[in-house]
Write a protein that holds these residues in place. Structure first.
Motif, short mmCIF file in Angstrom:
data_model
loop_
_atom_site.label_atom_id
_atom_site.label_comp_id
_atom_site.label_asym_id
_atom_site.label_seq_id
_atom_site.Cartn_x
_atom_site.Cartn_y
_atom_site.Cartn_z
N LEU A 9 0.82 -1.20 0.00
CA LEU A 9 0.00 0.00 0.00
C LEU A 9 0.85 1.25 0.00
CD1 LEU A 9 -2.77 -1.03 2.55
CD2 LEU A 9 -2.83 -1.13 0.06
N VAL A 10 1.89 1.24 0.84
CA VAL A 10 2.76 2.42 0.91
C VAL A 10 3.49 2.63 -0.40
CG1 VAL A 10 4.75 3.41 2.07
CG2 VAL A 10 2.99 2.27 3.40
N SER A 11 3.96 1.53 -1.03
CA SER A 11 4.63 1.64 -2.31
C SER A 11 3.68 2.18 -3.37
CB SER A 11 5.15 0.27 -2.75
OG SER A 11 6.10 -0.21 -1.83
N ALA A 12 2.42 1.70 -3.30
CA ALA A 12 1.45 2.13 -4.31
C ALA A 12 1.14 3.61 -4.20
CB ALA A 12 0.16 1.33 -4.19
N ILE A 13 1.25 4.17 -2.99
CA ILE A 13 1.00 5.60 -2.83
C ILE A 13 1.94 6.41 -3.70
CG2 ILE A 13 1.24 7.51 -1.19
CD1 ILE A 13 0.07 5.70 0.92
N ALA A 14 3.14 5.91 -3.85
CA ALA A 14 4.12 6.63 -4.66
C ALA A 14 3.83 6.52 -6.15
CB ALA A 14 5.52 6.10 -4.39
N LEU A 15 2.97 5.53 -6.53
CA LEU A 15 2.77 5.25 -7.94
C LEU A 15 1.39 5.61 -8.46
CD1 LEU A 15 4.41 1.71 -8.02
CD2 LEU A 15 5.45 3.86 -8.73
N SER A 16 0.39 5.72 -7.55
CA SER A 16 -0.98 5.80 -8.02
C SER A 16 -1.67 7.09 -7.66
CB SER A 16 -1.75 4.59 -7.49
OG SER A 16 -1.22 3.41 -8.04
N GLN A 17 -3.01 7.00 -7.50
CA GLN A 17 -3.89 8.13 -7.66
C GLN A 17 -5.07 8.34 -6.74
OE1 GLN A 17 -5.93 5.92 -10.83
NE2 GLN A 17 -7.48 7.21 -10.03
N PRO A 18 -6.10 9.07 -6.83
CA PRO A 18 -7.45 9.53 -7.16
C PRO A 18 -7.91 10.85 -6.55
CG PRO A 18 -7.69 7.95 -5.48
CD PRO A 18 -6.21 8.36 -5.60
N ASP A 239 -6.78 21.53 -12.29
CA ASP A 239 -7.44 20.66 -13.26
C ASP A 239 -7.11 19.19 -13.09
OD1 ASP A 239 -8.55 22.91 -14.48
OD2 ASP A 239 -6.80 23.18 -15.77
N LEU A 240 -6.16 18.86 -12.23
CA LEU A 240 -5.73 17.48 -12.11
C LEU A 240 -5.62 17.09 -10.65
CD1 LEU A 240 -4.63 14.84 -13.38
CD2 LEU A 240 -2.34 15.87 -13.25
N SER A 241 -6.23 16.01 -10.28
CA SER A 241 -6.10 15.51 -8.91
C SER A 241 -5.99 14.00 -8.94
CB SER A 241 -7.29 15.95 -8.04
OG SER A 241 -8.50 15.44 -8.56
#
Length: 738
Positions: A9-18, A239-241
């Protein structure tokens, strides 16, 4: 796919979104005032008072001040809503519900967290912590939400990371050794990146009184849950989040939650008959009602985990916004239980995963047209093994090894609103849904050298297969919505016609000719989808600066409603679902909020509901036509007052509320036993001191002053039990913000 870990989960924070649509709420040029609230029920931001849907919204601050910490308490503020604990949560909205909590069953109300649909009712028993708001949409939401929203939608929206440092802690302690504690830290990492960590502990003892304390088998704690949620928000421009939310929970405790029907009823009549004799309600004392006198076969225990990650991307290009919402979730269940009132032991092991992906394109701006189109994909897969010990013969385990069970949904949808004249708008929407369901499994009887209970099983000797439980079925449906709304001088007036759909499914067994040992006709194996058409009109008026008045009137044509009951159709107890011909639901919902003086507020609500079977003959001589649907009281009401006393720059708030419900049915369809809950009330009081600038608060509360035991489920037979909602609760709560 294996279990997510926090490292993932922590690694994914560096890679993902929303970033939820609620994020764009702050850009919508619609600022809430006078108790109004921004909601995202239409997948775009709007004020609650300007949203032409019958819905309720509760802010996170109101949840805290009201002491609402779990879904079962929402019915205290939302009209015609019942959420009870069965095999997971059972949600009833305006009489529409589902009681099939098995791996192949679907709810009739869509339960969501941050817009992500949670398929399993067992995963919906979440603690409310660090919540932005909760939205409850009443009526079918077959266009924008779609999957299994025949009854409506419950959507929990958590707090997003903010671009400033902050922290808070909240704790509640009460009788039954109840502890609910939350800690939150919000950390900005520059102007465009922020993180938020929230953790919660939710523990309490069992409300049931152990009538055999000397046997060494305890009933507490009922729950001992721990949850952590990690969020990251990346917003490099207006415009981007990009937001990612990961969570992990440990759910432990004792799942025992029922007592003998004889605690509450005498003269219990069961069995197929053309008449509808009721048992006699005993009106027991609180202690007598909560007593479990039967010896338990084993120590019941729950040891479950639930984790997931979700993301949402919003990118705005002028008047067009692109949104992607995706998720992956896993659950593992391991539960040892005692069936009925405790004489027979059982155990359950289950593994589940689900994934969902949604892509939406929304067009907005200052013009007369607002529109969105999108597509949705959902898939769920599970493997379970449920076994009952020594039921059919000594040293045997009767059970259901089922793997895999698969559900898949593909949908496309669109909805548009056009202003045809000043302040008059037409809305139209349509959705096409395609569902696939399949399962491979069996009903078996396993023999062992010895079996004491689930903790004491000897050497495996052999298996007898009673039946193969293989089935596969596809369903599809077009659902739609049409509506009109008008911003009158008093407020919003709206009317709509909308449809909902829930896919059909299958019972245990397999169809004749489809494989070895398959002997069921298709009519006995499969059940059809349920559909609902709702006609609704209402208003949301601001009569003056001090008075808000809302009302809704509705009529439902409800066809093919899916009814589930535990029967002996497969050589032992198993759940069977069938379709009733039709039902009708009529109702009126009224509520008002009156700011009588600067410091004195009054809230009122009155609801009428006539939910009854239209055509339903479970047997040729038994006609349910005109009988009420379960958990659907004809009348319910709320009266609440709130008085504020300024204390320097702080304040003391006194709050009192009484909620009443008329008598409602709790029919046990498997045994034709017509249980019921008599009319009842529930009164709550609290007093809260809040320091200047909301830096901290302390409160004392008492809930259910009457100490009434309100029945939520009832059944008879070998494993019959009665379940009830919370007795009197008293305690204190406090919180601090930095």
């Amino acid at each position: 796919m294996r279990k997510l870990t926090f490292a993932c989960l922590v690694s994914a924070i560096a890679l993902s979104q929303p970033a939820f649509a609620q994020d764009t709420a702050q850009d919508a040029a619609q600022e809430p005032s006078d108790g109004d609230i921004v909601v995202t029920a239409n997948r775009t931001s709007s004020l609650l008072s300007k949203t032409p849907i019958a819905m309720s919204a509760v802010s996170g601050d109101d949840l805290i001040s009201s002491g609402i910490t779990n879904p079962t308490q929402l019915e205290e503020t939302v009209p015609n809503l019942s959420i009870v604990r069965g095999n997971g949560l059972q949600i009833t909205i305006r009489g529409v519900t589902s009681t099939d909590g098995t791996e192949k069953g679907d709810p009739s109300a869509a339960f969501m967290v941050n817009g992500i649909y949670l398929a399993r009712p067992q995963a919906q028993e979440v603690s409310f912590f660090d919540i932005e708001r909760i939205e409850v949409l009443r009526g079918p939401q077959g266009t924008l939400y779609g999957r299994n929203s025949t009854a409506g939608v419950v959507n929990i929206l958590t707090v997003q990371p903010k671009f400033e440092f902050g922290a808070r802690a909240d704790v509640t302690y009460g009788n039954y050794d109840a502890l609910n504690a939350t800690a939150v830290v919000n950390i900005p990492a520059g102007d465009s990146l922020a993180f938020r960590v929230a953790a919660n502990v939710d523990r309490r003892n069992n409300y049931i009184i152990d009538g055999n304390a000397g046997d060494g088998i305890g009933l507490s704690p009922f729950k001992d849950n721990k949850t952590i949620r990690l969020s990251a928000l990346f917003k490099p421009s207006p415009d981007l989040s990009l937001l990612l939310v990961g969570d992990y929970s440990w759910q432990k405790g004792n799942p025992t939650n029922g007592v003998s029907p004889s605690n509450f009823f005498s003269n219990i009549v069961s069995g197929a008959r053309p008449t509808f004799e009721r048992p006699s309600y005993r009106n027991p004392s609180n202690r007598a009602g909560r007593l479990l006198a039967t010896a338990q076969a084993q120590q019941a225990a729950r040891d479950n985990t639930d984790d997931g990650i979700m993301g949402e991307l919003n990118y705005t290009m002028g008047n067009v916004t692109l949104t992607y919402l995706g998720s992956y979730r896993e659950s593992e269940r391991r539960e040892f239980s005692n069936l009925g009132t405790g004489a027979v032991s059982a155990d359950f092991v289950g593994r589940y995963w689900q994934t969902s992906h949604e892509l939406r394109l929304a067009y907005g701006g200052d013009g007369p047209l607002q529109a969105q189109i999108g597509g949705y994909y959902f898939k769920e897969r599970s493997g379970i093994a449920f076994f009952i010990n020594n039921l059919l013969a000594p040293n045997t385990r009767f059970g259901f090894p089922q793997e895999p069970t698969v559900a898949e949904n593909k949908s496309v949808f669109g909805q548009a609103t056009y202003e045809i004249a000043p302040d008059v708008r037409l809305t139209g929407g349509v959705r096409y849904s395609s569902d696939l369901k399949s399962r491979v499994g069996a009903t078996v009887l396993d023999a062992y050298s010895s079996i004491g209970n689930s903790y004491s099983v000897g050497t495996f000797l052999g298996r007898t297969t009673f039946q193969t439980n293989n089935a596969k079925r596809t369903f599809s449906k077009v659902t739609w919505r049409a509506g009109i709304d008008y911003d009158s001088p008093l407020g919003l007036i709206f009317a709509s016609v909308s449809t909902g759909y829930k896919a059909g499914g299958f019972n245990d067994g397999c169809e004749t000719g489809k494989g070895p040992g398959c002997a069921l006709p298709a009519a006995a194996l499969y059940y059809d989808p349920e559909t609902l058409t709702a006609y609704e009109s209402g208003f949301k008026f601001k009569v003056s600066d001090a008075v808000r008045f809302n009302g809704t009137v509705f009529h439902y044509d409800y066809k093919g409603l899916q009814l589930s009951a535990v029967t002996n159709a497969c050589g032992g107890p198993c759940q069977v679902t069938s379709n009733a011909g039709s039902a009708k639901v009529d109702g009126v919902e009224l509520d008002a909020n009156v700011q009588a003086t600067e410091h004195f507020n009054i809230r009122l609500a009155l609801n009428y509901l006539n939910a009854r079977y239209g055509q339903f003959k479970p047997q040729p001589t038994i006609d349910f036509a005109g009988r009420a649907l379960n958990r659907s009281p004809k009348w319910s009401w709320i009266v609440g007052v709130n008085y504020t006393v300024p204390v320097g720059d702080g304040k003391i708030v006194f709050d009192a509320q009484t909620a009443g419900r008329g008598q409602y049915e709790l029919t046990d369809l498997a045994n034709f036993a017509y249980f019921y809950q008599p009319s009842t009330t529930k009164s709550d009081v609290s007093v809260t001191y809040t320091a200047p600038d909301d830096r901290f608060y302390v409160a004392a509360f008492a809930e259910n002053l009457e100490n009434n035991l309100v029945l939520t489920g009832a059944g008879t037979g070998a494993f019959g039990t009665v379940t009830f909602s919370d007795p009197r609760l008293i305690g204190v709560r406090a919180g601090v913000k930095f």
